[in-house]
Motif scaffolding. Structure first.
Motif, PDB file in Angstrom:
ATOM      1  N   GLY A   1       0.806  -1.216   0.000  1.00 18.09           N
ATOM      2  CA  GLY A   1       0.000   0.000   0.000  1.00 18.09           C
ATOM      3  C   GLY A   1       0.838   1.264   0.000  1.00 18.09           C
ATOM      4  N   GLU A   2       0.242   2.346  -0.476  1.00 11.08           N
ATOM      5  CA  GLU A   2       0.862   3.672  -0.440  1.00 11.08           C
ATOM      6  C   GLU A   2      -0.158   4.652   0.137  1.00 11.08           C
ATOM      7  OE1 GLU A   2       3.894   5.314  -1.566  1.00 11.08           O
ATOM      8  OE2 GLU A   2       4.654   3.272  -1.383  1.00 11.08           O
ATOM      9  N   ARG A   3       0.323   5.617   0.879  1.00 13.59           N
ATOM     10  CA  ARG A   3      -0.615   6.554   1.513  1.00 13.59           C
ATOM     11  C   ARG A   3      -0.125   7.995   1.337  1.00 13.59           C
ATOM     12  NH1 ARG A   3      -1.766   4.503   6.944  1.00 13.59           N
ATOM     13  NH2 ARG A   3      -3.255   3.271   5.756  1.00 13.59           N
ATOM     14  N   VAL A   4      -1.075   8.851   1.082  1.00 17.63           N
ATOM     15  CA  VAL A   4      -0.799  10.285   1.063  1.00 17.63           C
ATOM     16  C   VAL A   4      -1.572  10.930   2.198  1.00 17.63           C
ATOM     17  CG1 VAL A   4      -1.253  12.444  -0.176  1.00 17.63           C
ATOM     18  CG2 VAL A   4      -0.231  10.522  -1.384  1.00 17.63           C
ATOM     19  N   LEU A   5      -0.896  11.778   2.939  1.00 18.45           N
ATOM     20  CA  LEU A   5      -1.556  12.582   3.966  1.00 18.45           C
ATOM     21  C   LEU A   5      -1.412  14.039   3.536  1.00 18.45           C
ATOM     22  CD1 LEU A   5       0.203  11.012   7.082  1.00 18.45           C
ATOM     23  CD2 LEU A   5      -1.961  10.289   6.058  1.00 18.45           C
ATOM     24  N   GLY A   6      -2.489  14.758   3.584  1.00 21.25           N
ATOM     25  CA  GLY A   6      -2.374  16.138   3.107  1.00 21.25           C
ATOM     26  C   GLY A   6      -3.415  17.045   3.716  1.00 21.25           C
ATOM     27  N   ARG A   7      -3.312  18.305   3.319  1.00 20.23           N
ATOM     28  CA  ARG A   7      -4.199  19.325   3.882  1.00 20.23           C
ATOM     29  C   ARG A   7      -4.531  20.365   2.818  1.00 20.23           C
ATOM     30  NH1 ARG A   7      -3.407  24.441   6.418  1.00 20.23           N
ATOM     31  NH2 ARG A   7      -1.144  24.405   6.131  1.00 20.23           N
ATOM     32  N   VAL A   8      -5.801  20.711   2.773  1.00 21.02           N
ATOM     33  CA  VAL A   8      -6.239  21.879   2.002  1.00 21.02           C
ATOM     34  C   VAL A   8      -6.947  22.800   2.990  1.00 21.02           C
ATOM     35  CG1 VAL A   8      -7.802  22.737   0.233  1.00 21.02           C
ATOM     36  CG2 VAL A   8      -6.453  20.685  -0.203  1.00 21.02           C
ATOM     37  N   ARG A   9      -6.346  23.925   3.250  1.00 18.80           N
ATOM     38  CA  ARG A   9      -6.825  24.852   4.295  1.00 18.80           C
ATOM     39  C   ARG A   9      -7.032  24.088   5.613  1.00 18.80           C
ATOM     40  NH1 ARG A   9      -9.690  26.759  -0.382  1.00 18.80           N
ATOM     41  NH2 ARG A   9     -11.529  25.567   0.227  1.00 18.80           N
ATOM     42  N   ASP A  10      -8.295  23.977   6.079  1.00 16.79           N
ATOM     43  CA  ASP A  10      -8.528  23.304   7.361  1.00 16.79           C
ATOM     44  C   ASP A  10      -9.064  21.890   7.161  1.00 16.79           C
ATOM     45  OD1 ASP A  10     -11.000  23.921   6.386  1.00 16.79           O
ATOM     46  OD2 ASP A  10     -11.829  24.616   8.291  1.00 16.79           O
ATOM     47  N   GLN A  11      -8.865  21.352   5.970  1.00 16.55           N
ATOM     48  CA  GLN A  11      -9.356  20.003   5.684  1.00 16.55           C
ATOM     49  C   GLN A  11      -8.168  19.049   5.566  1.00 16.55           C
ATOM     50  OE1 GLN A  11     -12.792  20.815   2.505  1.00 16.55           O
ATOM     51  NE2 GLN A  11     -10.962  22.008   2.178  1.00 16.55           N
ATOM     52  N   VAL A  12      -8.180  18.045   6.421  1.00 15.46           N
ATOM     53  CA  VAL A  12      -7.102  17.052   6.384  1.00 15.46           C
ATOM     54  C   VAL A  12      -7.609  15.832   5.637  1.00 15.46           C
ATOM     55  CG1 VAL A  12      -5.688  15.509   7.799  1.00 15.46           C
ATOM     56  CG2 VAL A  12      -6.070  17.870   8.519  1.00 15.46           C
ATOM     57  N   PHE A  13      -6.810  15.358   4.706  1.00 12.15           N
ATOM     58  CA  PHE A  13      -7.238  14.172   3.957  1.00 12.15           C
ATOM     59  C   PHE A  13      -6.167  13.093   3.997  1.00 12.15           C
ATOM     60  CE2 PHE A  13      -4.553  14.745   0.238  1.00 12.15           C
ATOM     61  CZ  PHE A  13      -4.359  16.116   0.163  1.00 12.15           C
ATOM     62  N   THR A  14      -6.637  11.864   3.893  1.00 12.57           N
ATOM     63  CA  THR A  14      -5.714  10.741   3.703  1.00 12.57           C
ATOM     64  C   THR A  14      -6.191   9.961   2.488  1.00 12.57           C
ATOM     65  OG1 THR A  14      -6.918   9.079   4.984  1.00 12.57           O
ATOM     66  CG2 THR A  14      -5.477  10.567   6.225  1.00 12.57           C
ATOM     67  N   ILE A  15      -5.260   9.452   1.741  1.00  7.11           N
ATOM     68  CA  ILE A  15      -5.586   8.635   0.572  1.00  7.11           C
ATOM     69  C   ILE A  15      -4.708   7.391   0.644  1.00  7.11           C
ATOM     70  CG2 ILE A  15      -5.701   8.553  -1.953  1.00  7.11           C
ATOM     71  CD1 ILE A  15      -5.487  11.655  -1.894  1.00  7.11           C
ATOM     72  N   THR A  16      -5.325   6.247   0.523  1.00  7.52           N
ATOM     73  CA  THR A  16      -4.553   5.012   0.561  1.00  7.52           C
ATOM     74  C   THR A  16      -4.911   4.157  -0.641  1.00  7.52           C
ATOM     75  OG1 THR A  16      -4.739   5.096   2.978  1.00  7.52           O
ATOM     76  CG2 THR A  16      -3.911   3.044   2.004  1.00  7.52           C
ATOM     77  N   ILE A  17      -3.909   3.730  -1.349  1.00  8.94           N
ATOM     78  CA  ILE A  17      -4.120   2.738  -2.419  1.00  8.94           C
ATOM     79  C   ILE A  17      -3.444   1.460  -1.956  1.00  8.94           C
ATOM     80  CG2 ILE A  17      -3.440   2.021  -4.738  1.00  8.94           C
ATOM     81  CD1 ILE A  17      -3.855   4.731  -5.755  1.00  8.94           C
ATOM     82  N   SER A  18      -4.169   0.346  -2.083  1.00 10.62           N
ATOM     83  CA  SER A  18      -3.568  -0.903  -1.613  1.00 10.62           C
ATOM     84  C   SER A  18      -3.956  -2.072  -2.497  1.00 10.62           C
ATOM     85  CB  SER A  18      -3.985  -1.178  -0.166  1.00 10.62           C
ATOM     86  OG  SER A  18      -5.385  -1.292  -0.091  1.00 10.62           O
ATOM     87  N   SER A  19      -3.103  -3.058  -2.437  1.00  9.14           N
ATOM     88  CA  SER A  19      -3.364  -4.316  -3.127  1.00  9.14           C
ATOM     89  C   SER A  19      -3.172  -5.441  -2.131  1.00  9.14           C
ATOM     90  CB  SER A  19      -2.398  -4.504  -4.296  1.00  9.14           C
ATOM     91  OG  SER A  19      -2.479  -5.817  -4.790  1.00  9.14           O
ATOM     92  N   THR A  20      -3.990  -6.472  -2.252  1.00  6.97           N
ATOM     93  CA  THR A  20      -3.825  -7.607  -1.331  1.00  6.97           C
ATOM     94  C   THR A  20      -2.635  -8.466  -1.723  1.00  6.97           C
ATOM     95  OG1 THR A  20      -5.421  -8.771  -2.712  1.00  6.97           O
ATOM     96  CG2 THR A  20      -6.260  -7.786  -0.672  1.00  6.97           C
ATOM     97  N   LEU A  21      -2.073  -8.169  -2.881  1.00 10.69           N
ATOM     98  CA  LEU A  21      -0.959  -8.967  -3.388  1.00 10.69           C
ATOM     99  C   LEU A  21       0.352  -8.203  -3.195  1.00 10.69           C
ATOM    100  CD1 LEU A  21      -1.219 -11.727  -4.791  1.00 10.69           C
ATOM    101  CD2 LEU A  21      -1.026 -10.528  -6.992  1.00 10.69           C
TER     102      LEU A  21
END
Lengths: 176, 773
Positions: free
Chosen positions: A129-149
């Motif tokens: 898996g890979e993850r991005v943690l980020g912020r736009v103004r006062d909004q915090v976001f996380t994005i994760t892409i993953s594979s079971t393999l």
């Protein structure tokens, strides 16, 4: 911990409210509704995951961020794209807290939101898996892409890094 | 071997997830794919002649490409159309944008060959484009924040965003992606904004209405031997064998014209967007057309060589990377250098940023002239500084005249979205020790500009008189003021300060024009307040030393205008500030310095026409014509004066002569049309107004008169169309009230809305400084 609130606006909020109403009517919780993720559409998520993906959305609740999840179930592997968004008064501090879980193998991601970083997010079961943690103004976001393999021929580590950048650009762009 | 290399490159682009992999690359990674081995044939080599087998192979390739393209388009439409929001009817899927595409229905994003495909042979173009504004036209926070507001607005929605995205993301618009519950994979195009094959697929320009007024063809990088377009990407060997067919597919003469740029560098807010009426948003194209660089306008104050938009923004440079489109080792820049420092700053495109800053500073675009001073209790203008002698004493109250000339920009300062961009005058007075005596145009600690600075900006307002701070363009109904300086014109900015009682030696006054992309409050809208400081670029500046005691003439600096031009610029500035007598006085100084310069007399004459002093205007214009009988500018004003005297024959002769010399002069066409109309010569009037409408499709006089003329000719439909456009485009007479509401609430700005105003640190009648600090 700052105040968190539902993080959707305009038509997306209307759709989500309607979906929530239906959920309450039929007594289903938590309430999932496909195709109304405000930060990335299903077609784009499908492209990123390498095939048709099914999406679901969960509204933000007390102390819980809003979540979009897209899953592509293939014969060999299941690919998942998960996005969380929360609004918080001290978003920078929240991001720093989240970044601690990333460990030392993290890198700043330029030109995504106000600030962002990327790190590996492999799971204990051997998935990649890979993850991005980020912020736009006062909004915090996380994005994760993953594979079971672990050795996924389609979603290699490099490919995941490339795709999560695209996902991050989509999500942050829609949060601006 | 060459064939194999081509195949490998092709496969790597077409296989798997190439498009998204490309889009996913970090923005700083601008390295294009490896180039193909290719040696261009020597100049003059005739095109290769195909063997029958090669012709057959190409025909087969074309048949397959056409079939695939049509099938994919059909499938795409089947997917998109059922849920698409046809808000403006099935026949107007892209409204409020003006963009169109050939063929049936939406066009699939995959029909556009990718930038990476082009990059194989055009590495220089690709690397420049990747950092340029065009490739980043959609994805930047600066754009997304604006368009997201439109999408989220309860009274609007994503369908309205077609107005903006037609220029910022045309593949998305034409692909039917701009609808609720979109079925389109956006990763394939969002990151590339205006990619190679958006501009290079345009086949037709639809007048110069702007708002993406183009007709896109089905993207094609090559034609067959009969000139038929072959859709989509083709093997590189086909292009390398027939570069002339590649050129025929992607290079069109109009790409070199300002009219092509006008498609997107001219915009209006139509009633389909704002539910109100047509409002002009910006038009760099018309500004260019009215500038000296177009050579289409006889009324400019100065002349210059013909220069297009491309002449400034796509200058040829030696190419650093291989590019098979280069000619003699040079390539037309695909950086489109201009004023935007924000995008390269955000993305870390250091090369683009440094070149942008160099561009802003290099062009001799502006001339800053600390032209004169006046001492309190004296009407005497001490001018021009550097030539005049004068004395100063401690405690003197000094008024400095700073003239800023838009000397070599082919459009206004600031152009286009001037509610977001920020250029202003920073004026400082410092004593011999460097201590600040007066400062206007400073940045406050929070990054906001001194609200009383003289800025070249505007203030659009809503119908409740609120400043539209965040580019919600659909709410704009009036403009409280617009202090931009049109091409070739000058502005006078006056500052008042007091020499310190203890002043000894000298003080240094400096005027500089600074530029920031974007306004601080808009940056705060995008990022919140915790963002880094965005670059402030000094475009031009000039300092002068004012000595306590006697001041004698001093040598001019290399960038200084000659004295006659300095007076001329003052005259122009005073004319625009309605100071007619002072303007005539300044132009008269030009006559003293250049008695044989016809334009100086014309300048006096035109000022007197505006001032309604026709007798003296006649004398001045006659003098200009005696010096230069074919001076189109003098003839034009003579035509106006002949009309007042009832000399219709001479009036027509004057205007006709101007039109012969300048067939695209909108002013001469308009006046000649009016003359013919007044003489009841309807066919001749019609000819002029129709020609005028070709030059400027928004000219109100043309709409009004054509409406009447068409009705007289028994063409009610055409008459009604013109009438409708006249009503839609004519300014709402109630709108200035909204501006007044705003100005009443903002006294610091209302001063700026008055053309003749003073910036001062002296106490005002109400107490407190009037301006500056």
């Amino acid at each position: 911990m700052g105040d968190r609130r539902a993080n959707r606006t305009g038509p997306a909020r209307g759709l989500a409210t309607a979906a929530l109403g239906l959920c309450l009517l039929f007594g289903i919780t938590p309430c999932d509704a496909a195709n109304n993720c405000a930060w990335i559409n299903e077609a784009t998520a499908s492209g990123l995951l390498g095939g048709d993906a099914v999406g679901s959305f969960t509204e933000a609740a007390a102390e819980q961020p809003a979540v979009c999840t897209f899953v592509n179930r293939g014969e060999a592997a299941t690919h998942t794209l998960r996005i969380t968004v929360e609004s918080i008064s001290d978003a920078h501090a929240r991001l720093a807290t989240l970044a601690q879980a990333c460990g030392t193998d993290q890198a700043a991601l330029p030109a995504i939101g106000n600030e962002a970083l990327v790190c590996a997010a492999d799971d204990r079961k051997g998935g990649l898996g890979e993850r991005v943690l980020g912020r736009v103004r006062d909004q915090v976001f996380t994005i994760t892409i993953s594979s079971t393999l672990k050795r996924d021929p389609m979603l290699t580590r490099e490919e995941m890094k490339a795709r999560i950048y695209t996902a991050a650009e989509q999500v942050s762009g829609n949060l601006f | 071997m060459k064939k194999k290399a081509a195949l490998v490159a092709m496969m790597s682009l077409l296989m798997g997830y190439g498009a998204v992999g490309r889009a996913a690359q970090a923005p700083a990674a601008t390295q294009p794919p490896s180039p193909l081995a290719y040696t261009p044939p020597p100049k003059g080599t005739p095109p290769a002649v195909d063997t029958p087998a090669q012709r057959e192979a190409l025909a087969a390739l074309k048949a397959k490409a056409v079939q695939r393209s049509e099938e994919e388009r059909k499938a795409h439409n089947s997917m998109v159309t059922p849920t698409y929001n046809f808000r403006y009817g099935k026949g107007n899927p892209y409204t409020p944008g003006n963009i169109q595409v050939q063929g049936e229905g939406f066009i699939q994003p995959g029909a556009f060959p990718t930038a990476e495909y082009c990059a194989v042979c055009h590495q220089e173009a690709y690397s420049q484009w990747r950092q340029a504004l065009h490739s980043n036209a959609f994805r930047t926070p600066f754009y997304r924040t604006s368009v997201n507001l439109l999408i989220r607005d309860k009274t609007r929605g994503i369908a309205f965003a077609r107005h903006c995205d037609s220029c910022h993301n045309p593949i998305g618009v034409l692909g039917g992606a701009l609808t609720e519950d979109s079925k389109v994979d956006r990763a394939k195009f969002d990151s590339d904004g205006l990619t190679c094959m958006t501009c290079h697929s345009v086949l037709k320009l639809n007048l110069t209405n702007g708002n993406a007024g183009v007709e896109m063809g089905v993207p094609s990088v090559i034609v067959d031997e009969n000139g038929n377009r072959i859709p989509g990407q083709v093997p590189f060997e086909q292009i390398l064998r027939h570069p002339e067919r590649h050129s025929q597919a992607v290079m069109h003469d109009f790409l070199h014209t300002p009219e092509f740029c006008a498609a997107c560098h001219k915009a209006n807010l139509p009633d389909t967007l704002n539910d109100y009426k047509f409002i002009r948003a910006f038009t760099a194209y018309d500004e260019w057309q009215q500038s000296k660089f177009s050579q289409r306008n006889p009324l400019t104050f100065y002349t210059a060589d013909f220069t297009t938009c491309q002449g400034c923004h796509m200058k040829r440079n030696p190419n650093a990377l291989p590019d098979y489109g280069a000619k003699n080792g040079t390539f037309a820049s695909h950086r489109w250098l201009a004023g935007n420092t924000a995008v390269p700053f955000y993305y870390g495109f250091d090369e683009q940023l440094s070149k942008t800053i160099a561009f802003l500073r290099a062009g001799n675009y502006l001339n800053v002239d600390i032209f004169a001073i006046k001492k309190a209790a004296s009407d005497k203008l001490i001018a021009p500084l550097g030539t005049a002698s004068y004395s100063l004493a401690p405690n003197d109250t000094v008024e400095a005249f700073v003239v800023i000339q838009n000397k070599n920009i082919g459009h206004s300062l600031i152009p286009e979205v001037r509610d977001l961009y920020e250029a202003w005058v920073e004026f400082t007075v410092k004593d011999a020790e460097g201590k600040e005596i007066y400062h206007s145009g400073f940045l406050k600690p929070d990054g906001m500009l001194d609200p009383r600075a003289h800025s070249f900006t505007n203030r659009p307002v809503t119908d409740t008189g609120e400043f539209v701070d965040n580019h919600k363009v659909w709410t704009i109904q009036s403009v409280a003021y617009d202090n931009s300086v049109q091409a070739g014109r000058s502005v006078l900015v006056r500052y008042q300060f007091r020499m310190p009682a203890e002043a000894r030696g000298a003080v240094t006054v400096t005027a500089r024009v600074n530029y920031r992309h974007l306004r601080q409050s808009y940056l705060n809208n995008i990022f919140g307040k915790d963002h880094p400081a965005y670059p402030v670029v000094e475009i031009a500046s000039r300092s002068r030393v004012l000595k306590i005691g006697e001041n004698t003439p001093e040598a001019a600096e290399p960038g200084d205008n000659p004295d006659w031009m300095r007076w001329n610029n003052l005259g122009i500035a005073l004319l625009d500030q309605f100071q007619y007598q002072e303007s005539i006085d300044a132009f008269s100084e030009v006559i003293k310095l250049r008695p044989l310069y016809a334009d100086a007399y014309t300048n006096v004459g035109l000022t007197e026409i505006v001032w309604e002093k026709y007798s003296s205007a006649r004398r001045a214009i006659r003098r200009a014509l005696s010096l230069d009988p074919n001076n189109a500018r003098a003839l034009y004003y003579d035509g106006l004066l002949q009309r007042r005297e009832g000399n219709t024959e001479q009036e027509i002769a004057d205007f006709r002569k101007v039109v012969e010399m300048f067939p695209q002069s909108r002013d001469a066409r308009r006046e000649l049309g009016i003359t013919y109309y007044q003489q009841n010569d309807n066919p001749a009037a019609l000819e002029q107004f129709e020609a005028l409408q070709q030059i400027d499709p928004d000219d109100l006089t043309a709409h009004y008169n054509l409406s009447i003329l068409y009705r007289r000719m028994g063409k009610p439909k055409e008459a009604a169309e013109q009438q409708s456009m006249f009503v839609d485009k004519k300014a709402d007479p109630g709108a200035p009230t909204y501006s007044l509401n705003y100005l009443r609430e903002h006294p610091e700005i209302s001063t700026e809305s008055i053309p003749w105003h003073l910036h001062s640190d002296m106490e005002s009648n109400a107490g407190g400084p009037q301006n500056g600090r």
